[in-house]
Design a protein around this motif. Structure first.
Motif, mmCIF file in Angstrom:
data_model
loop_
_atom_site.group_PDB
_atom_site.id
_atom_site.type_symbol
_atom_site.label_atom_id
_atom_site.label_comp_id
_atom_site.label_asym_id
_atom_site.label_seq_id
_atom_site.Cartn_x
_atom_site.Cartn_y
_atom_site.Cartn_z
ATOM 1 N N LEU A 1 -13.823 -54.845 30.806
ATOM 2 C CA LEU A 1 -13.499 -55.596 31.870
ATOM 3 C C LEU A 1 -13.656 -54.889 33.187
ATOM 4 C CD1 LEU A 1 -14.350 -58.675 32.362
ATOM 5 C CD2 LEU A 1 -11.618 -59.104 32.358
ATOM 6 N N SER A 2 -14.717 -54.577 33.588
ATOM 7 C CA SER A 2 -14.321 -53.984 35.039
ATOM 8 C C SER A 2 -14.557 -54.585 36.594
ATOM 9 C CB SER A 2 -15.576 -53.059 34.993
ATOM 10 O OG SER A 2 -17.245 -53.794 35.433
ATOM 11 N N GLY A 3 -15.140 -55.861 36.240
ATOM 12 C CA GLY A 3 -14.538 -56.956 37.372
ATOM 13 C C GLY A 3 -16.371 -57.280 37.667
ATOM 14 N N SER B 1 -20.223 -56.544 33.495
ATOM 15 C CA SER B 1 -19.246 -56.840 32.246
ATOM 16 C C SER B 1 -18.304 -58.183 31.673
ATOM 17 C CB SER B 1 -18.206 -55.513 32.236
ATOM 18 O OG SER B 1 -17.249 -56.314 33.011
ATOM 19 N N THR B 2 -17.968 -58.574 32.797
ATOM 20 C CA THR B 2 -17.673 -60.016 33.117
ATOM 21 C C THR B 2 -18.641 -61.049 32.756
ATOM 22 O OG1 THR B 2 -17.055 -59.467 35.004
ATOM 23 C CG2 THR B 2 -16.398 -61.928 34.132
ATOM 24 N N THR C 1 -18.496 -60.472 28.707
ATOM 25 C CA THR C 1 -16.592 -60.634 27.661
ATOM 26 C C THR C 1 -16.324 -62.056 28.050
ATOM 27 O OG1 THR C 1 -16.239 -58.625 28.992
ATOM 28 C CG2 THR C 1 -14.423 -59.985 28.468
ATOM 29 N N GLY D 1 -9.889 -58.044 26.465
ATOM 30 C CA GLY D 1 -10.394 -57.312 27.501
ATOM 31 C C GLY D 1 -9.607 -55.579 28.149
ATOM 32 N N THR E 1 -9.840 -53.304 30.829
ATOM 33 C CA THR E 1 -9.350 -52.963 32.708
ATOM 34 C C THR E 1 -8.553 -51.661 32.765
ATOM 35 O OG1 THR E 1 -10.198 -55.353 32.840
ATOM 36 C CG2 THR E 1 -9.807 -53.310 34.853
ATOM 37 N N SER F 1 -9.395 -53.928 38.962
ATOM 38 C CA SER F 1 -8.992 -54.537 38.559
ATOM 39 C C SER F 1 -8.442 -55.589 38.430
ATOM 40 C CB SER F 1 -7.627 -53.605 37.943
ATOM 41 O OG SER F 1 -6.692 -53.506 38.823
ATOM 42 N N ALA G 1 -10.393 -57.945 37.919
ATOM 43 C CA ALA G 1 -11.009 -58.105 36.966
ATOM 44 C C ALA G 1 -9.610 -59.125 36.156
ATOM 45 C CB ALA G 1 -11.066 -56.819 35.640
ATOM 46 N N TYR H 1 -10.957 -62.765 36.587
ATOM 47 C CA TYR H 1 -11.520 -63.381 35.358
ATOM 48 C C TYR H 1 -10.277 -63.779 34.135
ATOM 49 C CZ TYR H 1 -14.391 -61.212 38.870
ATOM 50 O OH TYR H 1 -15.050 -60.696 40.119
ATOM 51 N N HIS I 1 -5.597 -59.168 27.818
ATOM 52 C CA HIS I 1 -6.331 -58.328 28.861
ATOM 53 C C HIS I 1 -4.866 -57.382 28.621
ATOM 54 C CE1 HIS I 1 -7.154 -57.707 33.224
ATOM 55 N NE2 HIS I 1 -8.283 -57.239 32.272
#
Length: 609
Positions: free
Chosen positions: A263-265, A269-270, A273, A285, A287, A298, A301, A304, A312
């Motif tokens: 989960l990169s932001g 990827s969001t 995920t 997730g 990060t 981050s 992320a 999210y 996370h």
């Protein structure tokens, strides 16, 4: 995910057993759970390193034969629709719950080519038909998994890694560089299939199967290719795209070992995920947090993950930690590779594997849904190329001088040339001075748009080119760095059915905000708009600063103080001068300098210099 090595000889003479074992060990990181070698009929040998994801018992080990004993297989990857294929073909008597077993039963039932066409997944497959004494080599339709092979009078050597071929006793004493492919590496930073920098060593093209008989005759079958021409537009519906991506994510959650999601932001990827969380309540997730606030995503992320009620894990790294792993990360690449974003990719996979064995990734979204600003730039400036070359280059000189425009696009002789040079990291003048040969026909064809230049055709071509060009470099980066850390990375956007449906989409891209519009709309259904990142930062390495400070000594040592591998002694000073000019601030092309630096690092660690 695994690594394999095989020999198929035309002379019934295999290589030294101990040397074969040593070469197989080069890919042990790709499969640390089990190693097995089988030698059969004096004309072929198969070796396999296993990373077990499905059926962790010895029943899932390879090499493996089909129930009829006719087909002998080594296979790297995942077949995501294997359960559907069991039902569709009424397969019975399976001896394991691994997807490998399904492949072997299907070979017996419908043959190799029809089986390959039925697959949805990521794979590199080598099969020996023991009755016809034929070797089959096949690679998935997106090129996610690597498959190299060398051919000479002794036979074929095939493997998951480049060094397992060029270090093999059949090839290591007669390595001859192909100057046009070396030029392509220095320009683009990777080796474009089907070529490599060495003569007689190749890559299987994405979506193809090579059939090789005992006399060395080759036949190519197309498993799946996505066309350069504009497809007939279907009734494209966002809801249909959503269902296809959701299904791709769901079937890629299947694993007998721990699986999570990067989960990169960013959007891609969001979205992956969020869909995965709906089907896997305890999904985590993952990060990477960097100390440089200008690059750190981050915080997005975290927001999210909180909204999705997602477990996370955030792993923090600083600049020093990244610099410290530069040398270590180069060991991921048995081939020359020049994209320094491989450093953070290596770091995040190294951290992730401490907690998980498989990860979901958002790779492929930018290529399928027009995610790169360079695409918009070409669409915006295409009108220049409707004028004759002599006219537009004179007009743009005037408009640039008057401040009415600021573009060098019209100085390219064609639109294709303008697009190609957006992907080249070293100046064309320097490449022409160092190399007397042009790019290969395969690379030139990749950048050849074909007849007609209407907007719809151009837009589709840009996506097709990114898919078979730049995306291949991205996939090399992700596969090599993750597998060096024994981590499997799955890419739901490159599901066959997602690609097929995406290929029917035509949309107008008249502003930068319209890039990747379908995915933006889908992610807005999962994350409130006020939380979404307005502009993706990316995770960029300050390579210009590093080369002038922390990495300067090593740059000078491996480039300036050593012979540049494979470059004519009368020409290598040109590359060294280019590096000197960079250090002296006469240009700021750190990426181009990285191509030179990474080439030398590969040659040194491969004992080529």
């Amino acid at each position: 995910m695994c690594g394999f090595l095989g020999e198929y000889t035309f002379k019934n003479i295999l290589s030294n057993t101990n040397e074969f074992s040593d070469l197989l060990a080069l890919s042990k990181h790709r499969g640390p759970d089990a190693t097995k070698i089988e030698e059969c009929e004096e004309n072929y040998r198969l070796g396999f390193n296993r990373l077990a994801l499905l059926d962790l018992s010895p029943a899932g080990e390879q090499p493996k034969k089909s129930p009829s004993k006719r087909f002998h297989l080594v296979f790297n990857g995942e077949i995501y629709n294997y359960k559907e294929l069991i039902k569709e073909y009424g397969l019975e008597g399976l001896r394991s719950t691994a997807d490998t077993e399904v492949l072997l039963h299907l070979f017996d039932a419908i043959g190799i080519i029809d089986t390959l066409k039925a697959l949805n997944g990521m794979f590199a497959i080598a099969v020996i038909d023991t009755i016809s004494n034929t070797l089959y080599l096949s690679r998935d339709f997106a090129g996610i998994k690597p498959l190299f092979y060398g051919k000479n009078e002794n036979g074929i050597v095939f493997a998951s890694q480049f060094d397992q071929i060029f270090k093999h006793e059949w090839f290591c004493h007669n390595l001859i560089l192909r100057p046009e492919i070396v030029r392509e590496y220095f320009a683009f930073g990777y080796m474009q299939a089907p070529n490599t920098v060495f003569q007689s060593i190749f890559q299987v093209n994405p979506g193809e199967c090579l059939q090789i008989d005992s006399n060395g005759n080759f036949e190519t079958s197309i498993i799946a290719h996505f066309k350069k021409e504009v497809a007939v537009q279907a009734n494209f519906r966002l809801e249909t795209l959503q269902k296809k991506i959701e299904k791709a994510v769901t079937i890629q959650l299947n694993s007998d070992r721990s699986l999570a999601a990067f989960l990169s932001g960013g959007i891609d990827s969001t979205l992956v995920t969020s869909y995965a969380k709906k089907n896997k309540e305890n999904l985590e997730g993952f990060t990477l947090e960097v100390t440089d606030k200008k690059l750190n995503e981050s915080d997005y992320a975290k927001a999210y993950a909180n909204h999705l009620n997602l477990k996370h894990k955030i792993v923090a790294v600083d600049k020093d930690a990244l610099i410290d792993i530069v040398d270590e990360h180069f060991k991921s690449f048995s081939e020359p590779f020049g994209d320094y974003s491989s450093i953070p990719t290596y770091m995040v996979t190294k951290k992730a594997v401490k907690f998980h064995t498989a990860m979901l990734s958002g790779d492929g979204g930018d290529e399928l849904f027009w995610g790169y600003p360079r695409m918009f730039d070409v669409l915006k400036k295409a009108w220049w190329f409707k004028m004759p070359f002599f006219l537009r280059k004179n007009i743009v000189r005037i408009t640039n001088k008057l401040g009415l425009s600021n573009t060098y696009a019209p100085f390219h002789k064609s639109l294709e040339s303008f697009w190609l040079h957006k992907h080249i990291k070293l100046p064309e003048a320097l490449l022409n001075e160092v190399f007397s040969t042009p790019f290969s026909n395969e690379m030139l064809n990749l950048y050849q748009m074909g007849k007609g230049s209407n907007k719809k055709r151009l837009q589709h071509f840009l996506r097709w080119n990114e898919f078979y060009g730049h995306m291949q470099r991205v996939l090399v980066k992700v596969d090599r760095t993750s597998m060096k850390n024994s981590l499997e990375v799955r890419v739901p956007f490159l599901d066959k059915h997602v690609i097929d449906y995406a290929w029917t989409l035509h949309q107008s891209i008249d502003t930068l905000t319209q890039l990747k519009q379908p995915l933006k709309k889908l992610v807005q259904q999962e994350i409130p708009e006020q939380l979404l990142m307005q502009e993706k930062k990316g995770f960029s390495i300050p390579i210009e600063s590093w080369f002038k400070n922390e990495l300067k000594e090593d740059l000078l040592n491996v480039v300036i103080n050593k012979r540049i591998f494979g470059i004519d002694t009368e020409k290598e000073h040109l590359l060294k001068k280019y590096v000197h000019n960079f250090i002296n601030a006469e240009h700021n092309n750190g990426w181009g300098v990285w191509h030179i630096y990474a080439w030398q690092k590969w040659a040194i660690q491969s004992d080529l210099i």
